[in-house]
Design a protein around this motif. Sequence first.
Motif, PDB file in Angstrom:
ATOM      1  N   ASP A  95       0.720  -1.364  -0.078  1.00 37.50           N
ATOM      2  CA  ASP A  95      -0.083  -0.085  -0.018  1.00 37.50           C
ATOM      3  C   ASP A  95       0.941   1.227  -0.142  1.00 37.50           C
ATOM      4  O   ASP A  95       0.143   2.427   0.057  1.00 37.50           O
ATOM      5  CB  ASP A  95      -0.876   0.025   1.326  1.00 37.50           C
ATOM      6  N   ALA A  96       2.315   1.210   0.045  1.00 38.85           N
ATOM      7  CA  ALA A  96       3.102   2.309  -0.200  1.00 38.85           C
ATOM      8  C   ALA A  96       3.149   3.019  -1.235  1.00 38.85           C
ATOM      9  O   ALA A  96       4.228   3.844  -1.606  1.00 38.85           O
ATOM     10  CB  ALA A  96       4.286   1.937   0.555  1.00 38.85           C
ATOM     11  N   ASN A  97       2.426   2.762  -2.333  1.00 41.92           N
ATOM     12  CA  ASN A  97       2.755   3.434  -3.553  1.00 41.92           C
ATOM     13  C   ASN A  97       1.800   4.473  -3.930  1.00 41.92           C
ATOM     14  O   ASN A  97       0.839   4.907  -2.913  1.00 41.92           O
ATOM     15  CB  ASN A  97       2.308   2.215  -4.901  1.00 41.92           C
ATOM     16  N   ARG A  98       2.043   5.395  -4.913  1.00 43.34           N
ATOM     17  CA  ARG A  98       1.634   6.700  -5.174  1.00 43.34           C
ATOM     18  C   ARG A  98      -0.150   6.350  -5.454  1.00 43.34           C
ATOM     19  O   ARG A  98      -0.725   7.292  -4.574  1.00 43.34           O
ATOM     20  CB  ARG A  98       1.929   7.255  -6.287  1.00 43.34           C
ATOM     21  N   ALA A  99      -0.371   5.402  -6.115  1.00 42.01           N
ATOM     22  CA  ALA A  99      -1.928   5.579  -6.521  1.00 42.01           C
ATOM     23  C   ALA A  99      -2.734   5.064  -5.108  1.00 42.01           C
ATOM     24  O   ALA A  99      -3.832   5.787  -4.693  1.00 42.01           O
ATOM     25  CB  ALA A  99      -2.122   4.383  -7.337  1.00 42.01           C
ATOM     26  N   THR A 100      -2.252   4.362  -4.153  1.00 42.48           N
ATOM     27  CA  THR A 100      -2.737   3.952  -3.135  1.00 42.48           C
ATOM     28  C   THR A 100      -2.880   4.985  -2.187  1.00 42.48           C
ATOM     29  O   THR A 100      -3.921   5.356  -1.332  1.00 42.48           O
ATOM     30  CB  THR A 100      -2.411   2.601  -2.517  1.00 42.48           C
ATOM     31  N   LEU A 101      -1.716   5.676  -2.044  1.00 38.49           N
ATOM     32  CA  LEU A 101      -1.517   7.108  -1.011  1.00 38.49           C
ATOM     33  C   LEU A 101      -2.576   8.025  -1.414  1.00 38.49           C
ATOM     34  O   LEU A 101      -3.384   8.601  -0.610  1.00 38.49           O
ATOM     35  CB  LEU A 101      -0.395   7.566  -1.356  1.00 38.49           C
ATOM     36  N   LEU A 102      -2.797   8.427  -3.068  1.00 38.44           N
ATOM     37  CA  LEU A 102      -3.810   9.077  -3.244  1.00 38.44           C
ATOM     38  C   LEU A 102      -5.205   8.876  -2.868  1.00 38.44           C
ATOM     39  O   LEU A 102      -6.048   9.802  -2.216  1.00 38.44           O
ATOM     40  CB  LEU A 102      -3.594   9.578  -4.730  1.00 38.44           C
ATOM     41  N   ASN A 155      13.167   5.635  -2.305  1.00 36.48           N
ATOM     42  CA  ASN A 155      13.455   4.473  -3.186  1.00 36.48           C
ATOM     43  C   ASN A 155      14.779   3.816  -2.662  1.00 36.48           C
ATOM     44  O   ASN A 155      15.714   4.501  -2.907  1.00 36.48           O
ATOM     45  CB  ASN A 155      13.469   4.875  -4.769  1.00 36.48           C
ATOM     46  N   THR A 156      14.439   2.783  -1.847  1.00 36.28           N
ATOM     47  CA  THR A 156      15.763   2.193  -1.468  1.00 36.28           C
ATOM     48  C   THR A 156      16.925   1.629  -2.177  1.00 36.28           C
ATOM     49  O   THR A 156      18.144   1.586  -2.290  1.00 36.28           O
ATOM     50  CB  THR A 156      15.582   1.227   0.007  1.00 36.28           C
ATOM     51  N   ALA A 157      16.172   1.036  -3.344  1.00 36.43           N
ATOM     52  CA  ALA A 157      16.779   0.464  -4.491  1.00 36.43           C
ATOM     53  C   ALA A 157      17.997   1.568  -5.253  1.00 36.43           C
ATOM     54  O   ALA A 157      18.969   1.395  -5.415  1.00 36.43           O
ATOM     55  CB  ALA A 157      15.964  -0.175  -5.502  1.00 36.43           C
ATOM     56  N   GLU A 158      17.447   2.676  -5.321  1.00 39.01           N
ATOM     57  CA  GLU A 158      18.187   3.688  -6.007  1.00 39.01           C
ATOM     58  C   GLU A 158      18.840   4.748  -4.879  1.00 39.01           C
ATOM     59  O   GLU A 158      19.856   5.422  -5.297  1.00 39.01           O
ATOM     60  CB  GLU A 158      17.129   4.691  -6.939  1.00 39.01           C
ATOM     61  N   GLY A 159      18.494   4.589  -3.767  1.00 37.37           N
ATOM     62  CA  GLY A 159      19.324   5.236  -2.845  1.00 37.37           C
ATOM     63  C   GLY A 159      18.742   6.723  -2.498  1.00 37.37           C
ATOM     64  O   GLY A 159      19.642   7.735  -2.371  1.00 37.37           O
ATOM     65  N   TRP A 160      17.618   7.148  -2.856  1.00 36.20           N
ATOM     66  CA  TRP A 160      17.054   8.671  -2.489  1.00 36.20           C
ATOM     67  C   TRP A 160      15.696   8.797  -1.819  1.00 36.20           C
ATOM     68  O   TRP A 160      14.956   7.755  -1.468  1.00 36.20           O
ATOM     69  CB  TRP A 160      16.958   9.057  -3.965  1.00 36.20           C
ATOM     70  N   SER A 161      15.668   9.919  -1.269  1.00 31.73           N
ATOM     71  CA  SER A 161      14.554  10.174  -0.577  1.00 31.73           C
ATOM     72  C   SER A 161      14.146  11.688  -0.700  1.00 31.73           C
ATOM     73  O   SER A 161      15.008  12.364  -0.874  1.00 31.73           O
ATOM     74  CB  SER A 161      14.544   9.682   0.885  1.00 31.73           C
ATOM     75  N   ARG A 162      12.750  12.004  -0.729  1.00 29.85           N
ATOM     76  CA  ARG A 162      12.525  13.367  -0.888  1.00 29.85           C
ATOM     77  C   ARG A 162      11.034  13.741  -0.025  1.00 29.85           C
ATOM     78  O   ARG A 162      10.199  12.972   0.041  1.00 29.85           O
ATOM     79  CB  ARG A 162      12.628  13.732  -2.190  1.00 29.85           C
ATOM     80  N   ASP A 163      11.101  15.109   0.172  1.00 33.91           N
ATOM     81  CA  ASP A 163       9.791  15.384   0.550  1.00 33.91           C
ATOM     82  C   ASP A 163       8.841  15.568  -0.532  1.00 33.91           C
ATOM     83  O   ASP A 163       9.124  16.315  -1.505  1.00 33.91           O
ATOM     84  CB  ASP A 163       9.856  16.640   1.219  1.00 33.91           C
ATOM     85  N   ALA A 164       7.698  14.906  -0.760  1.00 36.29           N
ATOM     86  CA  ALA A 164       6.724  14.868  -1.664  1.00 36.29           C
ATOM     87  C   ALA A 164       5.439  15.538  -1.411  1.00 36.29           C
ATOM     88  O   ALA A 164       4.427  15.361  -1.999  1.00 36.29           O
ATOM     89  CB  ALA A 164       6.554  13.543  -2.185  1.00 36.29           C
ATOM     90  N   THR A 165       5.443  16.253  -0.355  1.00 44.66           N
ATOM     91  CA  THR A 165       4.176  16.777   0.162  1.00 44.66           C
ATOM     92  C   THR A 165       3.449  17.787  -0.843  1.00 44.66           C
ATOM     93  O   THR A 165       2.381  17.685  -1.221  1.00 44.66           O
ATOM     94  CB  THR A 165       4.580  17.669   1.348  1.00 44.66           C
ATOM     95  N   ALA A 166       4.348  18.785  -1.395  1.00 49.11           N
ATOM     96  CA  ALA A 166       3.954  19.845  -2.337  1.00 49.11           C
ATOM     97  C   ALA A 166       3.456  18.890  -3.546  1.00 49.11           C
ATOM     98  O   ALA A 166       2.355  19.391  -4.443  1.00 49.11           O
ATOM     99  CB  ALA A 166       4.787  20.817  -2.712  1.00 49.11           C
ATOM    100  N   GLU A 167       4.362  18.145  -4.189  1.00 44.47           N
ATOM    101  CA  GLU A 167       4.165  17.378  -5.351  1.00 44.47           C
ATOM    102  C   GLU A 167       2.597  16.607  -5.270  1.00 44.47           C
ATOM    103  O   GLU A 167       1.815  16.854  -6.217  1.00 44.47           O
ATOM    104  CB  GLU A 167       5.100  16.326  -5.722  1.00 44.47           C
ATOM    105  N   ILE A 168       2.337  15.849  -4.141  1.00 39.95           N
ATOM    106  CA  ILE A 168       1.127  15.073  -3.971  1.00 39.95           C
ATOM    107  C   ILE A 168      -0.089  16.062  -3.890  1.00 39.95           C
ATOM    108  O   ILE A 168      -1.036  15.894  -4.440  1.00 39.95           O
ATOM    109  CB  ILE A 168       1.320  14.155  -2.626  1.00 39.95           C
TER     110      ILE A 168
END
Length: 89
Positions: free
Chosen positions: A23-30, A48-61
């Motif tokens: 349930d941690a995907n974008r569609a479910t979150l929305l 994304n732990t596989a790619e090694g990044w994280s970011r604040d997505a509040t404004a984007e969502i």
Amino acid sequence: MYLVLDDFGRRLGRAWCETAEEDANRATLLRHLVEGQYLHPARIVAFNTAEGWSRDATAEIADELRRRFVEFNETDPSLLEFLERAARH
């Protein structure tokens, strides 16, 4: 993956909500935001732990929800509050 920091009020404070892996995907979150499954969502973090990044997505969502707002039949008050808070930051 997306996680939500929810504000449970002065007494309980803020906490990262438990989310099942599937349930941690974008569609479910929305969908969960539209359904009002969070009390007072304060921040959304994407990572994304596989790619090694994280970011604040509040404004984007929040922006995506605003663009799709006309599709919603009913809007939970927690979603409206989230959109207002995200617009101020």
